[in-house]
Design an enzyme around this catalytic site. Structure first.
Site, PDB file in Angstrom:
ATOM      1  N   SER A  63       0.773  -1.044   0.094  1.00  0.00           N
ATOM      2  CA  SER A  63      -0.041  -0.038   0.105  1.00  0.00           C
ATOM      3  C   SER A  63       1.103   1.336   0.216  1.00  0.00           C
ATOM      4  O   SER A  63       0.455   2.128  -0.467  1.00  0.00           O
ATOM      5  CB  SER A  63      -1.314   0.296   1.311  1.00  0.00           C
ATOM      6  OG  SER A  63      -2.082  -1.211   0.621  1.00  0.00           O
ATOM      7  N   LYS A  66       0.315   3.285  -3.014  1.00  0.00           N
ATOM      8  CA  LYS A  66      -0.663   4.614  -3.104  1.00  0.00           C
ATOM      9  C   LYS A  66       0.032   5.578  -3.228  1.00  0.00           C
ATOM     10  O   LYS A  66      -1.157   6.826  -2.951  1.00  0.00           O
ATOM     11  CB  LYS A  66      -1.817   3.896  -1.615  1.00  0.00           C
ATOM     12  CG  LYS A  66      -2.471   2.820  -2.605  1.00  0.00           C
ATOM     13  CD  LYS A  66      -2.794   2.245  -1.321  1.00  0.00           C
ATOM     14  CE  LYS A  66      -3.603   0.650  -1.257  1.00  0.00           C
ATOM     15  NZ  LYS A  66      -4.566   0.064  -0.185  1.00  0.00           N
ATOM     16  N   TYR A 191      -3.406  -2.808 -10.347  1.00  0.00           N
ATOM     17  CA  TYR A 191      -3.137  -1.827  -8.649  1.00  0.00           C
ATOM     18  C   TYR A 191      -2.173  -3.178  -7.678  1.00  0.00           C
ATOM     19  O   TYR A 191      -1.413  -2.338  -7.446  1.00  0.00           O
ATOM     20  CB  TYR A 191      -4.478  -2.242  -8.464  1.00  0.00           C
ATOM     21  CG  TYR A 191      -4.619  -2.184  -6.341  1.00  0.00           C
ATOM     22  CD1 TYR A 191      -4.668  -0.952  -5.887  1.00  0.00           C
ATOM     23  CD2 TYR A 191      -5.205  -3.123  -6.544  1.00  0.00           C
ATOM     24  CE1 TYR A 191      -4.530  -0.940  -4.646  1.00  0.00           C
ATOM     25  CE2 TYR A 191      -5.179  -3.419  -4.667  1.00  0.00           C
ATOM     26  CZ  TYR A 191      -4.938  -2.022  -3.790  1.00  0.00           C
ATOM     27  OH  TYR A 191      -5.217  -2.146  -2.735  1.00  0.00           O
ATOM     28  N   TYR A 243      -5.124   3.292   8.477  1.00  0.00           N
ATOM     29  CA  TYR A 243      -6.413   2.415   7.828  1.00  0.00           C
ATOM     30  C   TYR A 243      -6.137   3.425   9.201  1.00  0.00           C
ATOM     31  O   TYR A 243      -6.706   4.885  10.059  1.00  0.00           O
ATOM     32  CB  TYR A 243      -5.961   1.582   7.387  1.00  0.00           C
ATOM     33  CG  TYR A 243      -5.411   1.090   6.234  1.00  0.00           C
ATOM     34  CD1 TYR A 243      -5.871   1.334   4.959  1.00  0.00           C
ATOM     35  CD2 TYR A 243      -3.979   0.528   6.583  1.00  0.00           C
ATOM     36  CE1 TYR A 243      -5.333   1.441   4.199  1.00  0.00           C
ATOM     37  CE2 TYR A 243      -3.163   0.390   5.647  1.00  0.00           C
ATOM     38  CZ  TYR A 243      -3.606   0.593   4.672  1.00  0.00           C
ATOM     39  OH  TYR A 243      -2.970   0.147   3.191  1.00  0.00           O
ATOM     40  N   VAL A 261       1.174  -3.654   3.868  1.00  0.00           N
ATOM     41  CA  VAL A 261       1.245  -5.072   4.308  1.00  0.00           C
ATOM     42  C   VAL A 261       2.702  -5.843   4.490  1.00  0.00           C
ATOM     43  O   VAL A 261       1.997  -7.489   4.738  1.00  0.00           O
ATOM     44  CB  VAL A 261      -0.407  -5.999   3.870  1.00  0.00           C
ATOM     45  CG1 VAL A 261      -1.794  -5.239   4.706  1.00  0.00           C
ATOM     46  CG2 VAL A 261      -0.392  -6.169   2.945  1.00  0.00           C
TER      47      VAL A 261
HETATM   48  N1  GLN Z   1      -1.875  -4.740  -2.344  1.00  0.00           N
HETATM   49  C1  GLN Z   1      -2.812  -5.239  -1.198  1.00  0.00           C
HETATM   50  C2  GLN Z   1      -4.300  -5.592  -0.882  1.00  0.00           C
HETATM   51  O1  GLN Z   1      -4.560  -4.555  -1.966  1.00  0.00           O
HETATM   52  C3  GLN Z   1      -2.650  -3.454  -0.186  1.00  0.00           C
HETATM   53  C4  GLN Z   1      -3.462  -3.572   0.876  1.00  0.00           C
HETATM   54  C5  GLN Z   1      -1.918  -3.015   2.327  1.00  0.00           C
HETATM   55  O2  GLN Z   1      -1.041  -2.555   1.958  1.00  0.00           O
HETATM   56  N2  GLN Z   1      -2.724  -2.763   3.243  1.00  0.00           N
HETATM   57  O3  GLN Z   1      -4.806  -6.320  -0.243  1.00  0.00           O
END
Ligand code: GLN
Length: 307
Positions: A63, A66, A191, A243, A261
């Protein structure tokens, strides 16, 4: 300030924490990553780098990517972007469907999965196809990280698609509300590919430097976004970067930062430096357990928080 001494201290103090937390296992390819690893890098304006731990070890940035796609979309669409995605913390897990339903398919922010998938959708609309979009994202990250060889791990991306029902559901739900322009599978795959980009903490820290300096890389002097836009990206990192633990992260660490993650966290100290930390054991919110603690120790020891 002697940053190397501070990082060395953090490295010693963090050892008892490294086996705590849980490696992300909902993406099977990530479940294989060994716990107990740790790396941390600080990059200063003049290019000085301070590091401890496994700083050459590549990990899945997930993530954290992003931040880079949001930056690209903001540069293209400016304020128009906020018709498609908001800037409020969600207070919900990163892959929650519920809020998206009662808020008519407009994701709360660009860092929850729904928001980031929307951002990828806007980029595909702009660049006309998903391959060109991925190339633009990759080239941007190669440029800001200083590593022209950076790439994504196709095994991780494919593994995520094989278990990607929830992300596909988020995209389909947005499509049902009319907040989605392109093919769902192609967009979600793009993505997953940008989430599967691999970097080490030295590259990741370097790649955040332009955001610590108002959108212009202080080393190459290249301007990527305006200071006003960089202010926005940092603000959304502070309020939404972790989050439903964003408030807690701001409380304990006090820096704009984004987690993934894969166990990485990238942070900025505006006007001063960028920081990357990696340790794959995650807390219950999906953020690196030891990484968060290490950043808390860093801001406590240096006094370098934005508060
Ligand atoms: N690619 C992961 C997902 O879509 C990204 C989630 C994350 O890093 N929090 O679940």
């Amino acid at each position: 300030m002697n940053y190397q001494t501070i990082l060395d201290e953090i490295y010693d103090e963090i050892q008892p924490e490294l086996m705590r937390g849980k490696v992300a296992d909902y993406i099977p390819a990530l479940a294989e990553v060994e716990k107990g690893q740790f790396a941390m890098t600080v990059t200063l304006k003049d290019g000085q780098v301070f590091s401890v731990g496994d700083t050459k070890k590549e990990f899945s940035i997930q993530s954290i990517s992003k931040v880079f796609t949001f930056t690209l979309a903001l540069d293209i669409y400016s304020k128009e972007l906020y018709k498609r995605v908001g800037v409020e913390p969600s207070g919900n897990p990163f892959n929650s469907l519920v809020q998206l339903e009662y808020e008519n398919g407009i994701p709360r922010n660009p860092f929850i999965n729904a928001g980031a998938i929307t951002i990828t959708d806007t980029l595909i609309s702009h660049y006309k196809d998903e391959y060109k979009t991925l190339e633009v994202i990759m080239n941007f990250i190669r440029e800001i990280s200083g590593n022209p060889q950076l790439s994504f791990d196709p095994i991780v991306a494919r593994s995520e698609m094989e278990h990607g029902d929830r992300n596909l559901a988020l995209a389909r739900l947005m499509k049902s509300f009319g907040n989605f322009d392109n093919d769902v599978i192609a967009t979600v795959m793009t993505y997953f590919k940008h989430c599967a980009i691999t970097m080490n903490t030295e590259e990741l820290s370097r790649s955040m430097l332009f955001l610590a300096f108002g959108g212009t890389d202080p080393i190459t002097k290249k301007k990527f976004i305006t200071p006003a836009q960089a202010k926005r990206v940092n603000a959304v990192m502070l309020t939404c970067g972790h989050y439903d633990a964003s408030g807690e992260f701001a409380f304990h660490v006090g820096l704009p930062a984004k987690s993934g993650v894969g166990g990485g966290i990238a942070a900025t100290v505006p006007g001063k430096m960028s920081i990357a930390v990696w340790s794959p054991g995650l807390n219950k919110y999906g953020n690196s357990h030891a990484g968060t603690l290490a950043l808390e120790k860093f801001t406590t020891k240096t006094g370098l928080s934005i508060f």
